[in-house]
Design a protein around this motif. Structure first.
Motif, PDB file in Angstrom:
ATOM      1  N   ARG A   1       3.633   9.100  21.876  1.00  0.00           N
ATOM      2  CA  ARG A   1       3.784  10.343  22.413  1.00  0.00           C
ATOM      3  C   ARG A   1       2.416  10.623  23.039  1.00  0.00           C
ATOM      4  NH1 ARG A   1       5.859  13.638  17.509  1.00  0.00           N
ATOM      5  NH2 ARG A   1       4.291  12.267  16.675  1.00  0.00           N
TER       6      ARG A   1
ATOM      7  N   ASP B   1       8.486   9.863  24.047  1.00  0.00           N
ATOM      8  CA  ASP B   1       8.929   9.991  22.742  1.00  0.00           C
ATOM      9  C   ASP B   1      10.040   8.881  22.330  1.00  0.00           C
ATOM     10  OD1 ASP B   1      10.460  10.554  20.265  1.00  0.00           O
ATOM     11  OD2 ASP B   1      10.127  13.005  20.761  1.00  0.00           O
TER      12      ASP B   1
ATOM     13  N   THR C   1      12.336   8.619  20.519  1.00  0.00           N
ATOM     14  CA  THR C   1      13.573   9.260  20.018  1.00  0.00           C
ATOM     15  C   THR C   1      14.368   9.808  21.240  1.00  0.00           C
ATOM     16  OG1 THR C   1      12.892  11.548  19.260  1.00  0.00           O
ATOM     17  CG2 THR C   1      12.902   9.763  17.602  1.00  0.00           C
ATOM     18  N   ASP C   2      13.752   9.698  22.448  1.00  0.00           N
ATOM     19  CA  ASP C   2      14.543  10.463  23.456  1.00  0.00           C
ATOM     20  C   ASP C   2      15.286   9.369  24.468  1.00  0.00           C
ATOM     21  OD1 ASP C   2      14.906  11.614  26.220  1.00  0.00           O
ATOM     22  OD2 ASP C   2      12.827  12.261  26.351  1.00  0.00           O
TER      23      ASP C   2
ATOM     24  N   ALA D   1      14.095   8.919  28.218  1.00  0.00           N
ATOM     25  CA  ALA D   1      12.866   8.214  28.484  1.00  0.00           C
ATOM     26  C   ALA D   1      12.967   6.780  27.944  1.00  0.00           C
ATOM     27  CB  ALA D   1      11.672   8.726  27.342  1.00  0.00           C
TER      28      ALA D   1
END
Length: 216
Positions: free
Chosen positions: A32, A50, A52-53, A56
């Motif tokens: 991040r 991120d 957890t995205d 992305a």
């Protein structure tokens, strides 16, 4: 090789970036706050994202040969236990692992090397009394999340290897002892030594579907 390191801006992740670059690989370093903390170098791409995205990850993973995942909570254990983490969630390891595994399948990447913790999974019963007490009092939520993370990897169908270091230090040495049966020699190991192991595993198919304990 083209390798992506997720959780790259501090601790072992940053050392893994150095190890891979030192072995001649091209590296994408992701966290991040990656661009704030990692200086640009030849062969290195630095990206703020991120773990957890899904969007992305779908943008970043294609074109890589291997993934090294080193996400975790780096804040002081006592404060995390009493107040919770400031910078992330308690389940960051399992959340990131779930997202990365899904994105890896979509991108067609099979090789993934993941940092876990000694005292989880098959090394759980190897802990001494003092460390069991430390885990129970200070690290219980994180250890539970790491158990979930390892379960996801084992059921993923990908070519995973789990790296389980004992207590990590910032010492410069690279000496290490590795074992797939949970044996250790000493209760600490340098991040640099663990990072070299991550790099070696990322560039090979050694120890696929194995959990590797790492000590100094």
């Amino acid at each position: 090789m083209d390798t992506i390191v997720i959780g790259a801006s501090s601790g072992t992740g940053r050392a893994v970036v150095d190890a891979l670059l030192g072995r001649g690989h091209r590296v994408t370093a992701v966290s991040r706050r990656a661009t704030e903390r990692i200086a640009p170098r030849e062969g290195l791409t630095v990206v703020d994202a991120d773990a957890t995205d899904p969007a992305a990850l779908d943008r970043l993973l294609p074109g890589h040969d291997a993934i090294v995942l080193t996400v975790g909570i780096t804040e002081p254990p006592m404060r995390v236990r009493l107040r919770g983490p400031k910078a992330t969630t308690l389940d960051v390891r399992s959340r990131a692992t779930a997202a990365v595994l899904d994105a890896a399948r979509r991108a067609g990447i099979r090789r993934i090397v993941v940092q876990s913790s000694y005292g989880v999974g098959q090394s759980r019963d190897k802990l001494g009394f003092v460390n069991r007490l430390y885990f129970a009092l200070l690290l219980k939520p994180q250890i539970f999340d790491t158990e979930v993370q390892e379960g996801m990897l084992r059921g993923s169908g990908l070519d995973w290897t789990i790296v389980q270091p004992v207590f990590l230090t910032d010492e410069p040495g690279e000496e290490r002892f590795t074992a797939t049966d949970g044996r250790i020699r000493g209760h600490s190991v340098s991040r640099r030594a663990v990072a070299q192991l991550h790099a070696e595993l990322a560039e090979s198919t050694d120890l696929v579907h194995e959990s590797v304990a790492v000590s100094g």
